[in-house]
Design a protein around this motif. Sequence first.
Motif, PDB file in Angstrom:
ATOM      1  N   SER A  19       0.846  -1.196   0.000  1.00 46.05           N
ATOM      2  CA  SER A  19       0.000   0.000   0.000  1.00 46.05           C
ATOM      3  C   SER A  19       0.881   1.245   0.000  1.00 46.05           C
ATOM      4  O   SER A  19       1.478   1.586  -1.018  1.00 46.05           O
ATOM      5  CB  SER A  19      -0.955  -0.021   1.191  1.00 46.05           C
ATOM      6  N   ARG A 165     -13.641   4.929   5.464  1.00 46.62           N
ATOM      7  CA  ARG A 165     -13.778   4.213   4.196  1.00 46.62           C
ATOM      8  C   ARG A 165     -15.106   4.524   3.518  1.00 46.62           C
ATOM      9  O   ARG A 165     -15.162   4.695   2.286  1.00 46.62           O
ATOM     10  CB  ARG A 165     -13.617   2.707   4.436  1.00 46.62           C
ATOM     11  N   ASP A 211     -10.124  -2.547   0.022  1.00 51.14           N
ATOM     12  CA  ASP A 211      -9.667  -3.877   0.435  1.00 51.14           C
ATOM     13  C   ASP A 211      -9.821  -4.931  -0.658  1.00 51.14           C
ATOM     14  O   ASP A 211      -9.073  -5.909  -0.679  1.00 51.14           O
ATOM     15  CB  ASP A 211     -10.446  -4.323   1.686  1.00 51.14           C
TER      16      ASP A 211
END
Length: 593
Positions: A19, A165, A211
């Motif tokens: 990431s 998120r 994700d």
Amino acid sequence: MGPLAAAWPPITAGLLVRSLPPVDGLAAPPALRARAEAELGAPWPTPLASAYARYFKDGNRTGYEEVVWEREYRVSRAAIMAAVTGDPGWLDEVADGVTLLCEQSSWCWPAHDDTFARHQAVVPTVTDPYLDLGAGEVAGQLAWLDHLLGAQLSASFPGLRERIRHEVDRRVLTPFETRLDWHWLGLDGEVHNWNPWIHSNVLVAALQLVDDPARRAAIVARVVEGLDRYAAALPADGAVDEGYSYWWQGACRLFEALDLLIYASDGSLGDEPFHALREVVAFPHRVHLGGDWYLNYADGPARPSREQPWDALHRAALRVGDDAAAAHALAHRDVATETWGLGFLLRALTDRAWASAVVGSFRPAAHTWFPSTQVLIARSERLTLAVKGGHNGENHNHNDVGSFVVALGGVPVLVDPGRPTYTAQTFGPRRYEIWTMQSSWHNTPTIRHSTQMPGRSHGAENACATEASLTMELAPPYGIGIARSWKRTAGLDHDVVVVRDSWELDDVSGTFVHLVVAGEVRLFEGRAEIVALEGAGVLEVAWEPAAPCTLTVRELDDPMLRDVWGPRLVRMDVDVAGIGPVGRLEVTIKEQR
């Protein structure tokens, strides 16, 4: 096809194995710590609906923007303090700030929002979020914050990371995936700094907050396609038509995105795009005049903020092996603030190569020519001349074809004023009613009462550059029928600048050669003495024939302009009507010793 598509394989889920880069060894700079401690416990900045609506009512945008920026800066400061100290009180501050951002009606800046055009509203339409620079910035900030403090937030504030998120998804990622009419995508062939600015933040958000591997790869693939359109539009000579200030918001953000992509792929994506853009890395030091002064054109200031992400320039310089660019960046290593967002701040504070590099020195090139923008820079021991051809349809355009800047000891004396604070008018149909956008407030002529016109067709013709001079025809920017010809040559010979104008007109009344001055002007017959800012010295300007000259004083009430130039600028207006409809004027500029 741009340099990314030419060098890199297609983005797949298997390619993205990491990431965001680690942020080990973080320490809080003393000044940042002091700012954070001073505001701890104070009320948070509160953006108001009335301030948002002002843009649509009276054009003011800063009243709202400055409040939301201060809120974001405070979140970044608190995040650094929470990570460094481990104090639960700082984590509380972070959670409060993050929640306020998540509950903010819009992350978009009102000047960009299409809420009025689509919904006839002057407040945010929360069901139809607009993905602009501001929305991208908050998404990127929250992604870096999640990367920095995710474990602590999960332990102390369960549910907050899920809220991050959700909000980033609905405001940024889903709009990015589902709408293709964003002007900044560059699908119509027109690209500018919005493209890498937003794409780079979408990239950060996707790498950290998405994700699902397949969705993550799909978003990143679209980001790479968008960045490639911007990279492909950058000219081979490395010039940026938006100028030095917008290099940071365009090219620099592209380089940072490339760096993150190389990291996320664990090197499977190579640094070939950097090498293809090597000349772009060199742009900042090539347009440096001296001290904090840079050659400015378009909407850039001549003395921009020192608060730039110099470590990002340094990383790019190391990748392409540009020692001069690296040295220029390292000369500013004392600068690391939250004003560029949490991500840039974290990288500046944790880049070990940046922290340990030995500061070198560089001497700017004596002559630089950017053929794509027709900008020439020539330097001697004490004087710098920059002269611009180009056209009046550039990004952030000012009507300035044929204008020039002269700096003494690195300090501009004959200047481009730059731009005032942005309002609704700045990017609307009345843009060229703003005096700083007009050719009459650049070092250009006014011909038969006419100033230059905007548009790509209004550009210099027959531009011809030598090592230290530029010659061009300036009649086209004034429109059909104004001048049969107006030729200008501006050059530097050792420590003397000479600007030669020659013209063929049907009528010469209302014709002036303008010289915009920063400093104190003492006017004499056929000449003037100018005491430069910052004690740089005295410049002597003489013109032959000794046509009459008057002074026009422009008091500066805009804070952006005053911060650069002080209380006023002065324009010298040389009236050439007495020379005749076919004539010439030679202006000589040198230091008075």
